[in-house]
Each structure stands twice: as structure tokens, then as C-alpha cells.
Design a protein around this motif. Structure first.
Motif, PDB file in Angstrom:
ATOM      1  N   ARG A   1      27.621 107.989  47.865  1.00  0.00           N
ATOM      2  CA  ARG A   1      27.876 106.863  47.355  1.00  0.00           C
ATOM      3  C   ARG A   1      27.331 106.486  45.939  1.00  0.00           C
ATOM      4  O   ARG A   1      26.378 105.957  45.522  1.00  0.00           O
ATOM      5  CB  ARG A   1      27.075 105.698  48.260  1.00  0.00           C
TER       6      ARG A   1
ATOM      7  N   LYS B   1      28.254 106.383  41.652  1.00  0.00           N
ATOM      8  CA  LYS B   1      29.092 105.938  40.713  1.00  0.00           C
ATOM      9  C   LYS B   1      30.295 105.065  41.224  1.00  0.00           C
ATOM     10  O   LYS B   1      31.331 104.882  40.669  1.00  0.00           O
ATOM     11  CB  LYS B   1      29.644 107.073  39.884  1.00  0.00           C
ATOM     12  N   THR B   2      30.310 104.486  42.426  1.00  0.00           N
ATOM     13  CA  THR B   2      31.329 103.926  42.984  1.00  0.00           C
ATOM     14  C   THR B   2      31.754 102.479  42.420  1.00  0.00           C
ATOM     15  O   THR B   2      32.776 102.014  42.580  1.00  0.00           O
ATOM     16  CB  THR B   2      31.157 103.789  44.562  1.00  0.00           C
ATOM     17  N   LYS B   3      30.750 101.903  41.580  1.00  0.00           N
ATOM     18  CA  LYS B   3      30.622 100.622  41.129  1.00  0.00           C
ATOM     19  C   LYS B   3      31.377 100.844  39.764  1.00  0.00           C
ATOM     20  O   LYS B   3      31.806  99.706  39.144  1.00  0.00           O
ATOM     21  CB  LYS B   3      29.347  99.826  41.100  1.00  0.00           C
ATOM     22  N   HIS B   4      31.354 101.914  39.123  1.00  0.00           N
ATOM     23  CA  HIS B   4      31.901 102.130  37.796  1.00  0.00           C
ATOM     24  C   HIS B   4      33.302 102.445  37.893  1.00  0.00           C
ATOM     25  O   HIS B   4      33.953 103.299  38.437  1.00  0.00           O
ATOM     26  CB  HIS B   4      31.211 103.310  37.354  1.00  0.00           C
ATOM     27  N   TRP B   5      34.205 101.456  37.430  1.00  0.00           N
ATOM     28  CA  TRP B   5      35.469 101.244  37.617  1.00  0.00           C
ATOM     29  C   TRP B   5      36.276 102.932  36.844  1.00  0.00           C
ATOM     30  O   TRP B   5      37.153 103.379  37.377  1.00  0.00           O
ATOM     31  CB  TRP B   5      36.415 100.151  36.890  1.00  0.00           C
TER      32      TRP B   5
ATOM     33  N   ARG C   1      36.030 105.673  39.293  1.00  0.00           N
ATOM     34  CA  ARG C   1      36.901 105.597  40.410  1.00  0.00           C
ATOM     35  C   ARG C   1      38.312 105.746  39.870  1.00  0.00           C
ATOM     36  O   ARG C   1      38.937 106.798  40.343  1.00  0.00           O
ATOM     37  CB  ARG C   1      37.047 104.250  40.844  1.00  0.00           C
TER      38      ARG C   1
END
Length: 90
Positions: free
Chosen positions: A62, A64-68, A71
Motif C-alpha cells: 500500500r 505510492k498508490t495515491k500517486h497517479w 499507478r
């Protein structure tokens, strides 16, 4: 041609394992407020064949999942690496 495919698959496997470990290490470093692994380094390993490991590491840890750009970047690089496998199989 078969040996080229085998070498490429070995490269992808090794780089994916390294990037998976780097993602876990960076997450641990973030929690402990230690010096981090640069995003440039993570993307370099993804570009060199470890995109699949980076994607797995993102969701397992979980991290770097918020960094587009992680992804999308890791996903597009993994797809490109799959296309190389497809063309080596032909």
C-alpha cells in the motif's frame, strides 16, 4: 530467438523482484522517518524491466498508490514489457 526470450524473461523477473523489495523497503523507511528511496530510482527499475514487481509492491505494501504517475506509469510500462514478450514469441 528462444534464448532472447529466456534472457528477457529472466531480466524481467530479476528486476521485478528488486523493485518489489525496493517498494517494501521504501514503505518501511517512510514509516520509520528514515532516508527514502527516490522516485527516480523506483521508476528507473520499472523502466529496466521491473514494472510488474513495482505494481505488485504498490498494492501489497500500500505504497505510492495515491500517486497517479506511479499507478499509470507502472501500468503502462508493464503493458509495454508484455508487448515485448508477445513480439519475441512471434
Amino acid at each position: 530467438m528462444k534464448t532472447e526470450l529466456e534472457l528477457y524473461l529472466i531480466l524481467l523477473g530479476v528486476m521485478s523482484l528488486i523493485l518489489f523489495i525496493l517498494m517494501g523497503s521504501d514503505k518501511r523507511r517512510a514509516r520509520r522517518h528514515m532516508r527514502r528511496i527516490s522516485e527516480k530510482t523506483l521508476f528507473l527499475f520499472a523502466l529496466l524491466g521491473g514494472a510488474a514487481g513495482g505494481l505488485c509492491g504498490m498494492y501489497v505494501f500500500r505504497h505510492k498508490t495515491k500517486h497517479w504517475y506511479f499507478r499509470w506509469g507502472f501500468t503502462l510500462l508493464a503493458l509495454a514489457q508484455c508487448f515485448v514478450i508477445y513480439f519475441l514469441l512471434r
